[in-house]
Design an enzyme around this catalytic site. Structure first.
Site, PDB file in Angstrom:
ATOM      1  N   ARG A 169       2.749  -8.516  10.890  1.00 47.10           N
ATOM      2  CA  ARG A 169       1.394  -7.943  10.877  1.00 47.10           C
ATOM      3  C   ARG A 169       0.439  -8.847  11.655  1.00 47.10           C
ATOM      4  O   ARG A 169      -0.436  -8.377  12.374  1.00 47.10           O
ATOM      5  CB  ARG A 169       0.869  -7.786   9.451  1.00 47.10           C
ATOM      6  N   HIS A 229      -5.285  -2.701  -4.354  1.00 46.54           N
ATOM      7  CA  HIS A 229      -5.538  -1.383  -4.962  1.00 46.54           C
ATOM      8  C   HIS A 229      -4.223  -0.751  -5.420  1.00 46.54           C
ATOM      9  O   HIS A 229      -4.228   0.150  -6.239  1.00 46.54           O
ATOM     10  CB  HIS A 229      -6.205  -0.453  -3.940  1.00 46.54           C
ATOM     11  N   TYR A 255       0.943  -4.761  -3.007  1.00 46.12           N
ATOM     12  CA  TYR A 255       0.581  -6.183  -3.025  1.00 46.12           C
ATOM     13  C   TYR A 255       1.863  -6.998  -3.260  1.00 46.12           C
ATOM     14  O   TYR A 255       2.657  -6.685  -4.154  1.00 46.12           O
ATOM     15  CB  TYR A 255      -0.414  -6.392  -4.160  1.00 46.12           C
ATOM     16  N   CYS A 263     -19.635   3.204  15.273  1.00 44.33           N
ATOM     17  CA  CYS A 263     -20.930   2.523  15.182  1.00 44.33           C
ATOM     18  C   CYS A 263     -21.643   3.065  13.957  1.00 44.33           C
ATOM     19  O   CYS A 263     -21.384   4.176  13.529  1.00 44.33           O
ATOM     20  CB  CYS A 263     -21.757   2.711  16.441  1.00 44.33           C
TER      21      CYS A 263
HETATM   22  P1  NAD Z   1      -2.342  -2.455   4.740  1.00 46.30           P
HETATM   23  O1  NAD Z   1      -1.382  -1.958   3.746  1.00 46.30           O
HETATM   24  O2  NAD Z   1      -2.348  -1.893   6.106  1.00 46.30           O
HETATM   25  O3  NAD Z   1      -2.177  -4.036   4.887  1.00 46.30           O
HETATM   26  C1  NAD Z   1      -2.091  -4.912   3.793  1.00 46.30           C
HETATM   27  C2  NAD Z   1      -1.638  -6.268   4.320  1.00 46.30           C
HETATM   28  O4  NAD Z   1      -1.654  -7.212   3.263  1.00 46.30           O
HETATM   29  C3  NAD Z   1      -0.227  -6.224   4.891  1.00 46.30           C
HETATM   30  O5  NAD Z   1      -0.249  -6.804   6.161  1.00 46.30           O
HETATM   31  C4  NAD Z   1       0.590  -7.029   3.891  1.00 46.30           C
HETATM   32  O6  NAD Z   1       1.652  -7.735   4.505  1.00 46.30           O
HETATM   33  C5  NAD Z   1      -0.442  -7.989   3.338  1.00 46.30           C
HETATM   34  N1  NAD Z   1      -0.166  -8.515   2.001  1.00 46.30           N
HETATM   35  C6  NAD Z   1       0.352  -7.876   0.916  1.00 46.30           C
HETATM   36  N2  NAD Z   1       0.379  -8.697  -0.132  1.00 46.30           N
HETATM   37  C7  NAD Z   1      -0.105  -9.886   0.289  1.00 46.30           C
HETATM   38  C8  NAD Z   1      -0.332 -11.134  -0.344  1.00 46.30           C
HETATM   39  N3  NAD Z   1      -0.053 -11.317  -1.638  1.00 46.30           N
HETATM   40  N4  NAD Z   1      -0.842 -12.160   0.391  1.00 46.30           N
HETATM   41  C9  NAD Z   1      -1.114 -11.979   1.712  1.00 46.30           C
HETATM   42  N5  NAD Z   1      -0.917 -10.827   2.357  1.00 46.30           N
HETATM   43  C10 NAD Z   1      -0.438  -9.785   1.639  1.00 46.30           C
HETATM   44  O7  NAD Z   1      -3.784  -2.303   4.044  1.00 46.30           O
HETATM   45  P2  NAD Z   1      -5.236  -2.272   4.738  1.00 46.30           P
HETATM   46  O8  NAD Z   1      -5.476  -0.956   5.342  1.00 46.30           O
HETATM   47  O9  NAD Z   1      -5.414  -3.483   5.585  1.00 46.30           O
HETATM   48  O10 NAD Z   1      -6.162  -2.382   3.445  1.00 46.30           O
HETATM   49  C11 NAD Z   1      -6.156  -3.581   2.666  1.00 46.30           C
HETATM   50  C12 NAD Z   1      -7.017  -3.427   1.428  1.00 46.30           C
HETATM   51  O11 NAD Z   1      -8.387  -3.349   1.787  1.00 46.30           O
HETATM   52  C13 NAD Z   1      -6.705  -2.166   0.648  1.00 46.30           C
HETATM   53  O12 NAD Z   1      -6.786  -2.423  -0.731  1.00 46.30           O
HETATM   54  C14 NAD Z   1      -7.779  -1.229   1.065  1.00 46.30           C
HETATM   55  O13 NAD Z   1      -8.025  -0.223   0.122  1.00 46.30           O
HETATM   56  C15 NAD Z   1      -8.941  -2.182   1.204  1.00 46.30           C
HETATM   57  N6  NAD Z   1      -9.930  -1.650   2.122  1.00 46.30           N
HETATM   58  C16 NAD Z   1     -11.145  -2.154   2.133  1.00 46.30           C
HETATM   59  C17 NAD Z   1     -12.084  -1.653   3.001  1.00 46.30           C
HETATM   60  C18 NAD Z   1     -13.424  -2.208   3.064  1.00 46.30           C
HETATM   61  O14 NAD Z   1     -14.241  -1.814   3.865  1.00 46.30           O
HETATM   62  N7  NAD Z   1     -13.713  -3.154   2.262  1.00 46.30           N
HETATM   63  C19 NAD Z   1     -11.798  -0.630   3.852  1.00 46.30           C
HETATM   64  C20 NAD Z   1     -10.530  -0.145   3.836  1.00 46.30           C
HETATM   65  C21 NAD Z   1      -9.600  -0.670   2.999  1.00 46.30           C
END
Ligand code: NAD
Length: 559
Positions: free
Chosen positions: A205, A271, A276, A413
């Protein structure tokens, strides 16, 4: 992951949306839906296209490859007065409606509240009866990691204004999770001039983010990464450094070494307990455990989340600015017994809500021509249209320089109530005049001012305590439908997981016709207007002022 997906890789093949001004479908609205569905699954865009996973843990675009094929077939055949119904990624019917109605109506992952548990959802998913739509995966308006870059940039910029006199130069931001959305963090941090140190348990990733220009470099080891981050912080150089470890290991090492970052946050997929990765596991060993013993996986995952949040709280107590970045990590830890998990705030109440009060939120557009010059023209035209918005001009020029397109060329944007419809009408006119090479798709994240109820994220700590009232996203989907959006979606669980949120999405196509102009005006006015009304109703004075300024009728004053 496979065992908890509704889909398998049976029938998998590379998918790429058509480009250009010749359509296969009977209307541009259906054609746009078709291309955006395919764009969501483009290998350049999706995190795991073989399993139809777009981003966000297991956020899918269709329930199975057979369902994908059926959706494609129906969209191609769809008349201008018909509407396709999609239930959790599967086409379930085509109804006669009218020309101004949405061409597609989508409901993903919804469960009656009492049954809205991970266990019930996973059981249905395993049996292929439901699908996790995340936010823009199942609603066909994902634009790659760019989709969240500006929101992340705005969040870090506001953090800088509140805590660091407006600049992150010479500051160290530590985070984890370089996935589809989390991968925006290193770029948004360096755009704000910070040093970013980001951990991901999956080296591939990090590599993907480096290849697409979101991440500058990957360190050889943990201490080397920390050393490099510290020396660049001291030198005031903006750089992002990735390290292939899990979040807990990185935070523990920082604490052991007595290193205090300036800002700490996290975008691991907390989530989803089964996405995770628990401490002590590689990606491969985690996958084996998930397949062989999901219960034990869940236990280990939750235990790790407790420790993860404990480290975040400890760093806050030592003086770092810590905030939750919308993945529900705090609630998981609290439910597992860590009472102080909510000691640090969520990013919306901390940094974003004032924007929501003005109807400001994510506005994304996609060039169906596939030609980057269309995006460049729209960037320039937006700057001309809103000369007073200097932040927008700065953002668009930064984005033009720094963001590589994934799949169909697109731009994100943030625009407010009053701006969105003017932008939409401008684009429609550019299509009509032939200045743009094909129609434009305009959509947004579900993370917006009036489209989501999510008490640990967008609606955390509302003034009147209405955090969990989900009438608002339901009204949002109804308003988008009544106003004539091209496709409308109603989802549950995206962002923070099953049981924790409900949200709606809308997408509208500018094809240059007068009919499209009418729809654009209605949809792009009413969608952010609902956000202003929602915040005015909750008692935010800025929202009431914005409503008055834009002539929005509010029948009853907030209590
Ligand atoms: P994704 O599934 O594409 O990527 C998750 C990444 O986390 C992967 O690369 C995975 O290898 C890594 N990972 C998993 N467990 C881990 C750990 N213990 N330590 C380190 N790395 C670990 O998900 P995403 O689309 O990047 O979304 C990530 C999170 O952010 C989700 O919970 C999503 O709902 C949330 N999110 C937040 C926002 C925001 O604006 N705040 C927007 C979208 C998503």
């Amino acid at each position: 992951m496979v065992s908890i997906l509704s889909s398998s890789s049976v029938g998998a093949r590379p998918v790429r949306a058509a480009r250009g001004s010749v359509r296969t479908c009977k209307t541009w609205q259906a054609e746009a839906a078709l291309r955006m569905l395919m764009n969501n699954l483009d290998p350049e865009v999706a995190e795991d296209p073989n399993h139809l996973v777009v981003y966000g843990g297991r956020g899918q675009a269709a329930r199975s490859w057979a369902a994908f094929d059926a959706i494609v077939r129906e969209l191609v055949a769809l008349e201008s007065d018909q509407t396709l119904l999609v239930q959790s990624g599967k086409p379930v019917g085509v109804l006669r409606t009218h020309d101004d109605a949405p061409r597609v109506l989508i409901a993903n992952s919804n469960l009656v509240p009492h049954w809205a548990t991970d266990e019930h959802f996973d059981d249905l998913a395993r049996r292929g009866l439901i699908m996790f739509g995340q936010m823009t995966a199942g609603s066909w308006i994902y634009i790659g990691t760019q989709g969240i870059v500006q929101g992340t940039y705005e969040t870090f910029a506001e953090c800088a204004r509140q805590h660091f006199r407006g600049s992150l130069r010479g500051r160290l931001l530590v985070t984890a999770g370089a996935g589809g959305m989390g991968g925006a963090q290193p770029l948004a941090a360096t755009m704000n001039e910070a040093v970013c140190l980001i951990a991901d348990v999956d080296a591939s990733r990090l590599e993907r983010r480096r290849a697409s220009g979101y991440l500058d470099e990957i360190a050889a080891g943990l201490d080397a990464a920390i050393d490099r981050a510290l020396s660049e912080r001291a030198a005031g150089v903006a750089v992002s450094i990735g390290v292939a470890v899990d979040a807990l290991t990185l935070l523990q090492r920082l604490l052991d070494r007595g290193v205090l970052p300036d800002i700490v946050t996290d975008q691991t997929p907390a989530h989803d307990i089964l996405s995770y990765v628990p401490a002590g596991h590689s990606v491969e060993s985690a996958a084996r455990l998930r397949d062989s013993d999901a219960k034990s996986y869940a236990e280990q995952s939750l235990d790790t989340m407790v420790q993860h949040v404990q480290k975040l709280v400890e760093l806050k107590r030592r003086g770092a600015v810590v905030f939750d970045y919308g993945n529900n990590l705090r609630a998981r830890a609290e439910q597992r017994g860590f009472a102080e998990a909510f000691e640090f705030p969520g990013f919306v109440p901390a940094y974003i809500r004032p924007q929501f009060c003005l109807g400001r939120g994510p506005f994304r557009f996609v060039a169906l021509s596939g030609d980057v010059r269309d995006i460049e023209l729209m960037d320039r035209e937006l700057i001309r249209l809103f000369p007073e918005d200097t932040g927008l001009a700065r953002w668009l020029s930064l984005a033009g320089e720094r963001i590589q397109h994934q799949g169909l060329p697109a731009r994100i944007c943030w625009l407010g109530l009053g701006q969105r419809q003017r932008a939409g009408l401008l684009f429609n006119d550019l299509v009509r005049r032939g200045a743009l090479r094909a129609p434009i798709v305009i959509g947004r994240d579900h993370l917006d001012c009036g489209s989501v109820a999510s008490p640990y994220r967008e609606t955390e700590g509302m003034l009147d305590g209405t955090d969990a009232v989900s009438d608002w996203p339901l009204l949002n989907a109804l308003v988008a439908t009544a106003s004539g959006a091209s496709w409308v979606s109603l989802h549950h669980g995206g962002g923070v997981g099953i049981g924790y949120s409900q949200h709606a999405g809308q997408v509208i196509v500018a094809d240059g016709t007068p009919e499209a102009a009418g729809r654009l005006l209605r949809v792009l006015t009413n969608d952010p207007a609902l956000g202003v009304l929602r915040h005015a109703d909750a008692g935010y004075a800025e929202a009431s002022a914005a409503a008055a300024q834009h002539g929005l009728a509010i029948p009853m004053a907030p209590r």
